[in-house]
Design a protein around this motif. Structure first.
Motif, mmCIF file in Angstrom:
data_model
loop_
_atom_site.group_PDB
_atom_site.id
_atom_site.type_symbol
_atom_site.label_atom_id
_atom_site.label_comp_id
_atom_site.label_asym_id
_atom_site.label_seq_id
_atom_site.Cartn_x
_atom_site.Cartn_y
_atom_site.Cartn_z
ATOM 1 N N VAL A 84 10.289 1.476 11.414
ATOM 2 C CA VAL A 84 11.043 2.608 10.863
ATOM 3 C C VAL A 84 10.195 3.880 10.880
ATOM 4 C CG1 VAL A 84 12.712 1.418 9.389
ATOM 5 C CG2 VAL A 84 10.386 1.788 8.547
ATOM 6 N N SER A 85 8.888 3.709 10.966
ATOM 7 C CA SER A 85 7.986 4.860 10.927
ATOM 8 C C SER A 85 7.441 5.166 12.323
ATOM 9 C CB SER A 85 6.841 4.552 9.948
ATOM 10 O OG SER A 85 5.696 5.301 10.275
ATOM 11 N N GLY B 137 1.841 -6.581 13.184
ATOM 12 C CA GLY B 137 2.801 -6.349 14.268
ATOM 13 C C GLY B 137 2.114 -5.907 15.547
ATOM 14 N N ILE C 179 -6.862 -8.012 4.570
ATOM 15 C CA ILE C 179 -5.452 -8.429 4.494
ATOM 16 C C ILE C 179 -4.596 -7.265 3.981
ATOM 17 C CG2 ILE C 179 -3.839 -9.952 3.263
ATOM 18 C CD1 ILE C 179 -6.153 -12.053 3.216
ATOM 19 N N VAL D 280 9.138 -6.711 15.035
ATOM 20 C CA VAL D 280 9.604 -5.765 14.024
ATOM 21 C C VAL D 280 8.463 -5.478 13.052
ATOM 22 C CG1 VAL D 280 11.330 -5.313 12.242
ATOM 23 C CG2 VAL D 280 11.940 -6.675 14.255
ATOM 24 N N THR E 296 5.970 -13.751 7.870
ATOM 25 C CA THR E 296 5.724 -13.656 6.423
ATOM 26 C C THR E 296 4.570 -14.552 5.972
ATOM 27 O OG1 THR E 296 6.651 -13.928 4.217
ATOM 28 C CG2 THR E 296 7.520 -15.401 5.910
ATOM 29 N N SER E 297 3.828 -14.044 4.988
ATOM 30 C CA SER E 297 2.707 -14.805 4.439
ATOM 31 C C SER E 297 3.164 -15.780 3.368
ATOM 32 C CB SER E 297 1.703 -13.852 3.790
ATOM 33 O OG SER E 297 1.252 -12.904 4.717
ATOM 34 N N LYS F 251 12.992 -8.040 3.952
ATOM 35 C CA LYS F 251 13.078 -9.035 5.032
ATOM 36 C C LYS F 251 14.488 -9.619 5.121
ATOM 37 C CE LYS F 251 8.201 -10.354 5.258
ATOM 38 N NZ LYS F 251 7.625 -9.683 6.395
ATOM 39 N N PHE G 4 0.915 -15.733 12.091
ATOM 40 C CA PHE G 4 -0.351 -15.430 12.771
ATOM 41 C C PHE G 4 -1.376 -15.018 11.721
ATOM 42 C CE2 PHE G 4 2.823 -14.868 16.055
ATOM 43 C CZ PHE G 4 2.197 -15.260 17.229
ATOM 44 N N THR H 7 -0.590 -3.691 10.692
ATOM 45 C CA THR H 7 -1.762 -4.528 10.954
ATOM 46 C C THR H 7 -1.400 -5.735 11.823
ATOM 47 O OG1 THR H 7 -2.465 -3.941 8.706
ATOM 48 C CG2 THR H 7 -3.677 -5.716 9.789
ATOM 49 N N ALA I 203 7.424 -8.718 11.526
ATOM 50 C CA ALA I 203 6.138 -8.548 10.828
ATOM 51 C C ALA I 203 6.192 -7.246 10.033
ATOM 52 C CB ALA I 203 4.980 -8.548 11.824
ATOM 53 N N ALA I 204 7.284 -7.072 9.296
ATOM 54 C CA ALA I 204 7.428 -5.871 8.445
ATOM 55 C C ALA I 204 6.795 -6.157 7.081
ATOM 56 C CB ALA I 204 8.898 -5.494 8.302
ATOM 57 N N ASN J 258 -4.972 -12.729 10.733
ATOM 58 C CA ASN J 258 -5.517 -11.390 10.968
ATOM 59 C C ASN J 258 -7.030 -11.465 11.234
ATOM 60 O OD1 ASN J 258 -6.014 -8.633 10.833
ATOM 61 N ND2 ASN J 258 -5.617 -8.465 8.645
ATOM 62 N N THR K 180 -0.483 -6.568 0.094
ATOM 63 C CA THR K 180 0.000 -7.844 0.644
ATOM 64 C C THR K 180 -0.497 -9.003 -0.221
ATOM 65 O OG1 THR K 180 0.041 -6.882 2.862
ATOM 66 C CG2 THR K 180 0.033 -9.278 2.744
ATOM 67 N N LYS L 51 -6.862 -0.601 5.415
ATOM 68 C CA LYS L 51 -5.850 0.277 6.013
ATOM 69 C C LYS L 51 -5.726 1.596 5.245
ATOM 70 C CE LYS L 51 -2.002 -2.169 3.763
ATOM 71 N NZ LYS L 51 -0.901 -3.102 3.970
HETATM 72 P P1 NAD Z 1 1.526 -3.345 7.190
HETATM 73 O O1 NAD Z 1 1.761 -2.640 5.912
HETATM 74 O O2 NAD Z 1 0.269 -3.064 7.928
HETATM 75 O O3 NAD Z 1 2.732 -3.041 8.222
HETATM 76 C C1 NAD Z 1 4.082 -3.223 7.877
HETATM 77 C C2 NAD Z 1 4.919 -2.331 8.783
HETATM 78 O O4 NAD Z 1 6.314 -2.628 8.575
HETATM 79 C C3 NAD Z 1 4.745 -0.834 8.484
HETATM 80 O O5 NAD Z 1 4.342 -0.155 9.675
HETATM 81 C C4 NAD Z 1 6.130 -0.393 8.032
HETATM 82 O O6 NAD Z 1 6.468 0.926 8.434
HETATM 83 C C5 NAD Z 1 7.013 -1.427 8.724
HETATM 84 N N1 NAD Z 1 8.356 -1.537 8.169
HETATM 85 C C6 NAD Z 1 8.750 -1.465 6.870
HETATM 86 N N2 NAD Z 1 10.089 -1.610 6.782
HETATM 87 C C7 NAD Z 1 10.550 -1.804 8.048
HETATM 88 C C8 NAD Z 1 11.840 -2.004 8.602
HETATM 89 N N3 NAD Z 1 12.944 -2.053 7.834
HETATM 90 N N4 NAD Z 1 11.946 -2.130 9.942
HETATM 91 C C9 NAD Z 1 10.838 -2.062 10.737
HETATM 92 N N5 NAD Z 1 9.597 -1.876 10.253
HETATM 93 C C10 NAD Z 1 9.457 -1.753 8.925
HETATM 94 O O7 NAD Z 1 1.688 -4.894 6.875
HETATM 95 P P2 NAD Z 1 1.019 -6.141 7.649
HETATM 96 O O8 NAD Z 1 -0.266 -6.457 7.023
HETATM 97 O O9 NAD Z 1 1.111 -5.924 9.112
HETATM 98 O O10 NAD Z 1 2.013 -7.313 7.227
HETATM 99 C C11 NAD Z 1 3.227 -7.559 7.912
HETATM 100 C C12 NAD Z 1 3.681 -8.973 7.626
HETATM 101 O O11 NAD Z 1 2.673 -9.885 8.095
HETATM 102 C C13 NAD Z 1 3.882 -9.281 6.151
HETATM 103 O O12 NAD Z 1 4.960 -10.168 6.019
HETATM 104 C C14 NAD Z 1 2.581 -9.943 5.757
HETATM 105 O O13 NAD Z 1 2.727 -10.798 4.657
HETATM 106 C C15 NAD Z 1 2.285 -10.725 7.021
HETATM 107 N N6 NAD Z 1 0.876 -11.104 7.222
HETATM 108 C C16 NAD Z 1 -0.123 -10.211 6.948
HETATM 109 C C17 NAD Z 1 -1.446 -10.581 7.178
HETATM 110 C C18 NAD Z 1 -2.578 -9.629 6.921
HETATM 111 O O14 NAD Z 1 -3.743 -10.054 6.929
HETATM 112 N N7 NAD Z 1 -2.309 -8.348 6.728
HETATM 113 C C19 NAD Z 1 -1.739 -11.851 7.690
HETATM 114 C C20 NAD Z 1 -0.697 -12.721 8.007
HETATM 115 C C21 NAD Z 1 0.606 -12.334 7.762
#
Ligand code: NAD
Length: 289
Positions: free
Chosen positions: A41-42, A22, A242, A16, A125-126, A104, A148, A20, A96-97, A150, A246, A281
């Motif tokens: 959702v997008s 997902g 990151i 989900v 989740t982080s 969440k 996981f 970045t 991973a939303a 990044n 976030t 991003k």
């Molecule tokens: P991101 O902003 O790149 O992507 C998040 C995605 O979630 C977006 O594409 C958005 O459209 C989607 N989304 C929002 N609401 C939604 C819903 N209701 N249903 C489905 N999709 C939905 O964020 P990211 O960096 O990929 O982070 C995602 C998760 O991973 C977060 O919990 C973050 O804390 C965690 N995380 C991030 C990193 C990092 O380095 N970016 C590292 C480890 C963990």
């Protein structure tokens, strides 16, 4: 437990969020032969996510890690969907939303209704409490953190977070699964920021304070940490990778959850997020991309 129901080592996975993290998670599962549906959702995020997987696979082929046929097979295993209903046949769900507690909680409450009984619901989740996420479902024993790093295809660590109600069996399954994906899992307990971000984020925040107070430029701060502390990447470049939104969200969780002002987010971080300068991003953060 409904992992690998056919006993053939193949798990139907729903991821989900196609951002970045997902798309990186989806890629790793697909490279190990598991069919994955990315749900976002997008529609634009799904398209971008699939493109990111394609680009990343091409780089892996170029490096000689896998051949073109294996990359094509992996890409063919990745499907996309815009509603959570696509998780109705999943044998494992990884969320991973966007890092937002209310979002969440809603996703897990919906997933609990949609995903088959017995299926593990993991969150990437982080920082958000796995215990609280689990409490939004009727299967808290099957809710776990699978954090996981990044970029997911490259980084070795998976931080496995046990909530208050997470069962031993769920933890064992997820530890084994991470190992089967070629990662190294480390088990930790559910406290704000777990281990990784509790240690990392105060460093990133302090680096941002250094920039705000004029101690040094972002380049200088990063060079000190790279050459002086042997970090492969400076804290500000890492923050850009990151995502500054976030980083801010994680610091808010640490600040609120641990109640100590040493975790207060730097005002410059808030200002950059407000301006939409979210890092790599967004094409702009502490650096230009
Ligand atoms: P991101 O902003 O790149 O992507 C998040 C995605 O979630 C977006 O594409 C958005 O459209 C989607 N989304 C929002 N609401 C939604 C819903 N209701 N249903 C489905 N999709 C939905 O964020 P990211 O960096 O990929 O982070 C995602 C998760 O991973 C977060 O919990 C973050 O804390 C965690 N995380 C991030 C990193 C990092 O380095 N970016 C590292 C480890 C963990």
């Amino acid at each position: 437990m409904a992992l690998d129901t056919k006993g053939n080592g193949v798990t139907q996975v729903a991821v989900v969020g196609a951002g970045t993290m997902g798309n990186g998670i989806a890629q790793v599962f697909a490279m190990h032969g598991h069919p994955v549906t990315m749900i976002d959702v997008s529609a634009a995020a799904l398209e971008k996510g699939k493109g990111a997987i394609q680009g990343s696979l091409a780089r892996v082929v170029k490096k000689g890690v896998i051949d073109q046929a294996k990359a094509d097979a992996a890409l063919a295993l990745v499907g996309v969907a815009t509603t959570l209903d696509a998780a109705s046949k999943a044998e494992l769900v990884i969320e991973a939303a966007t890092e937002n507690p209310a979002l969440k909680f809603q996703i897990f409450s919906d997933l609990d209704r949609i995903a088959p009984a017995g299926v593990i619901l993991a969150s990437n989740t982080s920082s958000i409490s796995i215990t609280e996420i689990g409490a939004k479902t009727r299967r808290p024993e099957l809710v776990i953190g699978m954090h996981f790093m990044n970029p997911v295809p490259v980084m070795q660590l998976v931080e496995v977070i046990r909530g208050q109600a997470t069962s031993d069996a769920t933890t064992r399954h997820v530890m084994e699964l991470a190992t089967a994906l070629g990662k190294t899992p480390v088990e930790v307990n559910d406290y704000p920021g777990f281990v990784s971000n509790r240690v990392l984020m105060p460093m990133i925040n302090e680096a941002i304070f250094c920039v705000m107070e004029g101690v040094a430029t972002p380049e200088a701060v990063d060079t000190v940490m790279k050459l002086g502390m042997a970090h492969p990447m400076g804290p500000l470049m890492l923050a850009d990778l990151i995502g500054l939104d976030t980083c801010l969200a994680i610091l808010e969780v640490l600040h609120k959850g641990l109640g100590d002002d040493k975790y207060r987010p730097c005002p410059l971080l808030r200002r950059m997020v407000a301006a939409g300068h979210l890092g790599r991003k967004a094409g702009k953060g502490f650096y230009q991309y």
